[in-house]
Design a protein around this motif. Sequence first.
Motif, short mmCIF file in Angstrom:
data_model
loop_
_atom_site.label_atom_id
_atom_site.label_comp_id
_atom_site.label_asym_id
_atom_site.label_seq_id
_atom_site.Cartn_x
_atom_site.Cartn_y
_atom_site.Cartn_z
N THR A 1 0.83 -1.20 0.00
CA THR A 1 0.00 0.00 0.00
C THR A 1 0.86 1.25 0.00
O THR A 1 2.00 1.24 0.48
N LYS B 1 -0.81 3.95 1.27
CA LYS B 1 -1.66 4.72 2.17
C LYS B 1 -1.32 4.45 3.64
O LYS B 1 -2.16 4.02 4.42
N ASP C 1 -3.45 6.41 6.35
CA ASP C 1 -4.81 5.87 6.49
C ASP C 1 -4.80 4.51 7.19
O ASP C 1 -5.68 4.22 8.01
N GLU D 1 -2.11 -1.86 -3.51
CA GLU D 1 -3.30 -1.69 -2.67
C GLU D 1 -4.04 -3.02 -2.56
O GLU D 1 -5.22 -3.15 -2.88
N PRO E 1 -8.40 0.88 3.79
CA PRO E 1 -7.91 1.93 2.91
C PRO E 1 -7.48 1.42 1.53
O PRO E 1 -7.46 2.19 0.57
#
Length: 338
Positions: A23, A25, A28, A68, A267
């Motif tokens: 990821t 993120k 998050d 992701e 996320p």
Amino acid sequence: MPHSVTSPSVFGNVHLGYIVVETEKFADWRRFGRDAIGMHLDDLTSDAMRFRLDENECRFLLRRGPAEDVTALGWHLDDHTSFDRIVARVTGHGVPVTWGTEEEAALRGVERLLRFPGPNGLTQEIYTKAHTGPMPLHMHTTGFVTGDAGMGHVALTSKKPHQVRGYYDTVFDARLTDYIDETISGVKLKIRFLRVNERHHSVAVAAVQKLPVNPIRTRVQHLNIQVAELDDMTNSYLRVKELGFDMALGVGQHTNDRELSYYAMTPSGFEWEVGWNPITIDEDTWEPTTHQGISIWGHTPVGQTIIDKLAQFKLGARSVVRREDTVPALSGTGIQDD
């Protein structure tokens, strides 16, 4: 062919030990994993972070990257004999294996790390020992249920469910626990639940009946962790809502494993199930059955719009021409279920 003919079974010596997520993120995920779900967070570097559920150093490893998605499943083997049996099975079918480096093993907090290809592009990693981390744990929960049953389960969708089931049978001696037949928005699904120990299932495989489509972008549709107390589940549900994360399915109870749970959106876009009090399997008495519908009550969709449904339909349509790798050499030929 049953493995007992050529190799003793490893069933019961296999446990889902950790999950690797790629990821970009990180901010998050910190809020989601630590503040909402309630896990212990260890920031390692700018490109790696870990979540803990118990004394193990790592239950979730997050690496920086664009996917992701979940990229690997880590399986704990009770002993070196079981480890060697699995390596022999994989290499005996001509599938390449790769030994993990010292750095990779350290990130996962394990010893004797080895990886090989798995269905849906999910790398399978095996190891023999997990290192314990420093205490105390800083968690918004009384605890999580791991131990001999492993840390939870993963659910994936497939256009070739027989081959996926065959893969986990060939590699880990997985046993069929039961089926669920479900109809969602007019689409008929069959879900196969596979166990490698006393946990009701460590892998679930969902497929659209009689259609070669896969409406899920990610390798994993959802992953599951089990909390120790009912209040842990309800409190984390409230934190997920209060912190503004999307809820996929509200609280409900499943028909087959009787787990009480909810599903939040991570996320990275796959779902995260927090559950409480599923049944465990008695190997002496259990017989696979088919359940109608995934839930006795609840688990109603939250906030899904027509745009979401159209996007899922487009993904399913595109998947017809997308190749799905089930690692045919390890997928077996003897499993034909309904």
